[in-house]
Design an enzyme around this catalytic site. Structure first.
Site, mmCIF file in Angstrom:
data_model
loop_
_atom_site.group_PDB
_atom_site.id
_atom_site.type_symbol
_atom_site.label_atom_id
_atom_site.label_comp_id
_atom_site.label_asym_id
_atom_site.label_seq_id
_atom_site.Cartn_x
_atom_site.Cartn_y
_atom_site.Cartn_z
ATOM 1 N N GLU A 1 0.072 -1.116 -6.143
ATOM 2 C CA GLU A 1 0.059 0.168 -5.434
ATOM 3 C C GLU A 1 1.458 0.546 -4.928
ATOM 4 O O GLU A 1 1.911 1.680 -5.092
ATOM 5 C CB GLU A 1 -0.903 0.120 -4.232
ATOM 6 C CG GLU A 1 -2.370 -0.073 -4.572
ATOM 7 C CD GLU A 1 -2.999 1.098 -5.319
ATOM 8 O OE1 GLU A 1 -2.369 2.151 -5.465
ATOM 9 O OE2 GLU A 1 -4.143 0.930 -5.782
ATOM 10 N N ASN B 1 3.792 3.575 -6.385
ATOM 11 C CA ASN B 1 4.250 4.662 -5.509
ATOM 12 C C ASN B 1 5.755 4.872 -5.616
ATOM 13 O O ASN B 1 6.231 6.020 -5.608
ATOM 14 C CB ASN B 1 3.873 4.361 -4.053
ATOM 15 C CG ASN B 1 2.429 4.720 -3.756
ATOM 16 O OD1 ASN B 1 1.746 5.315 -4.573
ATOM 17 N ND2 ASN B 1 1.977 4.342 -2.572
ATOM 18 N N ARG C 1 -3.689 11.898 -8.979
ATOM 19 C CA ARG C 1 -3.601 10.808 -8.004
ATOM 20 C C ARG C 1 -4.736 11.036 -7.016
ATOM 21 O O ARG C 1 -5.085 12.189 -6.718
ATOM 22 C CB ARG C 1 -2.254 10.799 -7.261
ATOM 23 C CG ARG C 1 -1.004 10.769 -8.125
ATOM 24 C CD ARG C 1 -1.068 9.859 -9.311
ATOM 25 N NE ARG C 1 -1.344 8.463 -8.976
ATOM 26 C CZ ARG C 1 -1.496 7.521 -9.901
ATOM 27 N NH1 ARG C 1 -1.432 7.816 -11.178
ATOM 28 N NH2 ARG C 1 -1.737 6.287 -9.537
HETATM 29 N N1 LIG Z 1 7.615 5.190 -2.247
HETATM 30 C C1 LIG Z 1 7.298 6.443 -1.900
HETATM 31 N N2 LIG Z 1 8.230 7.425 -1.899
HETATM 32 C C2 LIG Z 1 7.908 8.702 -1.558
HETATM 33 N N3 LIG Z 1 6.657 9.092 -1.214
HETATM 34 C C3 LIG Z 1 5.689 8.180 -1.190
HETATM 35 C C4 LIG Z 1 5.940 6.804 -1.527
HETATM 36 N N4 LIG Z 1 4.771 6.130 -1.399
HETATM 37 C C5 LIG Z 1 3.850 7.022 -1.014
HETATM 38 N N5 LIG Z 1 4.370 8.258 -0.880
HETATM 39 C C6 LIG Z 1 3.658 9.469 -0.411
HETATM 40 O O1 LIG Z 1 2.443 9.056 0.204
HETATM 41 C C7 LIG Z 1 1.320 9.694 -0.432
HETATM 42 C C8 LIG Z 1 0.123 8.772 -0.377
HETATM 43 O O2 LIG Z 1 0.326 7.599 -1.158
HETATM 44 P P1 LIG Z 1 -0.938 6.847 -1.765
HETATM 45 O O3 LIG Z 1 -0.485 5.715 -2.594
HETATM 46 O O4 LIG Z 1 -1.901 6.559 -0.654
HETATM 47 O O5 LIG Z 1 -1.634 7.967 -2.670
HETATM 48 P P2 LIG Z 1 -1.137 8.534 -4.095
HETATM 49 O O6 LIG Z 1 -0.095 7.667 -4.668
HETATM 50 O O7 LIG Z 1 -0.816 9.966 -3.922
HETATM 51 O O8 LIG Z 1 -2.465 8.393 -4.954
HETATM 52 P P3 LIG Z 1 -3.037 7.038 -5.638
HETATM 53 O O9 LIG Z 1 -2.247 5.885 -5.094
HETATM 54 O O10 LIG Z 1 -4.461 6.981 -5.191
HETATM 55 O O11 LIG Z 1 -2.911 7.237 -7.069
HETATM 56 C C9 LIG Z 1 1.791 10.046 -1.820
HETATM 57 O O12 LIG Z 1 1.061 11.102 -2.386
HETATM 58 C C10 LIG Z 1 3.256 10.414 -1.559
HETATM 59 O O13 LIG Z 1 3.374 11.731 -1.079
HETATM 60 MG MG LIG Z 2 -0.268 5.614 -4.759
#
Ligand SMILES: Nc1ncnc2c1ncn2[C@@H]1O[C@H](COP(=O)(O)OP(=O)(O)OP(=O)(O)O)[C@@H](O)[C@H]1O
Ligand SMILES: [Mg+2]
Lengths: 111, 149
Positions: free
Chosen positions: B48, B52, B106
């Site tokens: 995860e 990200n 996502r």
């Molecule tokens: N490393 C990162 N750099 C920039 N933004 C981030 C990062 N990690 C998370 N985010 C932000 O946090 C939000 C939530 O992250 P999360 O992993 O919970 O959901 P997601 O990646 O959008 O969806 P999923 O993981 O379910 O596919 C993301 O949509 C993004 O906007």
């Molecule tokens: Mg994610």
């Protein structure tokens, strides 16, 4: 990852083999959408029995296909998910809209 | 407390390295001999955090991701760091089902998955500078075994 398709009437059975993450999700999405444009498909069953790993990327793939299938008035089910993967689906609320079945036969019965 | 073992690797921000990172973390953590389920929790959480960094941090463009693992007698501390876009509102980003990229299918469950499978998740981020995610887990199987002895 490998993807295998079989059909039972209007139901497409998608067997996913390997690890389902962001990298392989794109491939799975492409393969399944290629089948969904065939007019013979109405319902989809995702067979998870051979999925050794899944992260939240899997939720997005199923949710996305659900939208397409709902437009066709069809149904989706997932079968044979191991506990770790089932927990991820549960957390997202997906199991409230997509049934998780014990076997392909019982899923076909619900279609 | 001093870790009993440490590792640090830097790799390109590429989706194919998501599997690489989780396999490496699992191989390293295996030294402690946790259960397969505990190991799967770590693998999923690393996947995860790295995903990200690839998708949100670098928006599928070039960049480097650094992962460190510190092993303690019955626990692990893993850091995943990118120098990408950063997060404006960390509290919002951590909400279940919040995603900034719904059009990319996502689901917004990544942080929730990490929080469920690990004991503690810390997020440090600054817009334009990057994001560091710290994952902590105590292996109850090892802790309880040590108690018995
Ligand atoms: N490393 C990162 N750099 C920039 N933004 C981030 C990062 N990690 C998370 N985010 C932000 O946090 C939000 C939530 O992250 P999360 O992993 O919970 O959901 P997601 O990646 O959008 O969806 P999923 O993981 O379910 O596919 C993301 O949509 C993004 O906007
Ligand atoms: Mg994610």
């Amino acid at each position: 990852m490998q993807v295998k398709f079989t059909r039972k009437g209007a139901t497409l059975i998608v067997k996913i083999i390997g690890e389902l993450d962001h990298h392989s999700a794109d491939y799975l999405r492409q393969k399944v959408d290629g089948e969904l444009i065939k007019p013979s498909t109405r319902n989809v069953i995702f067979d998870f029995s051979s999925v050794s790993f899944m992260d939240s990327s899997g939720i997005g793939v199923i949710m996305g296909r659900l939208k397409t299938i709902q437009k066709l008035n069809g149904k989706i089910a997932i079968v044979n998910t191991r506990p770790q993967i089932k927990r991820i689906f549960e957390m997202s609320g997906l199991l409230k809209i997509v049934p998780a079945c014990e076997s392909i036969e019982s899923a076909i019965g619900m279609m | 407390m001093q870790p009993i073992n440490e590792m640090k690797i830097t790799f390109s921000s590429k989706s194919s390295n998501e599997a690489f990172a989780r396999v490496v973390s699992a191989a390293f953590v295996s030294q402690l001999d946790p259960t397969l389920e505990e190991l799967a929790d770590v693998k999923t959480s690393v996947s995860e955090a790295v995903t990200n960094a690839v998708i949100h941090g670098y928006e599928n463009g070039p960049g480097y991701i650094t992962m460190t693992c510190k092993l303690f007698p019955d626990s692990v501390e893993i850091t995943v760091e990118d120098q990408g876009k950063g997060i404006e509102d960390v509290e919002l980003a951590r909400q279940p089902l919040y995603t900034s990229k719904p059009e990319m299918e996502r689901s917004g469950m990544g942080f929730t998955v990490m929080e469920t499978f690990m004991d503690k998740v810390e997020v440090f981020s600054e817009p334009g500078k990057g994001t560091t995610v710290k994952l902590y887990k105590t292996f109850k199987s090892i802790r309880d075994k040590d108690k018995e002895e």
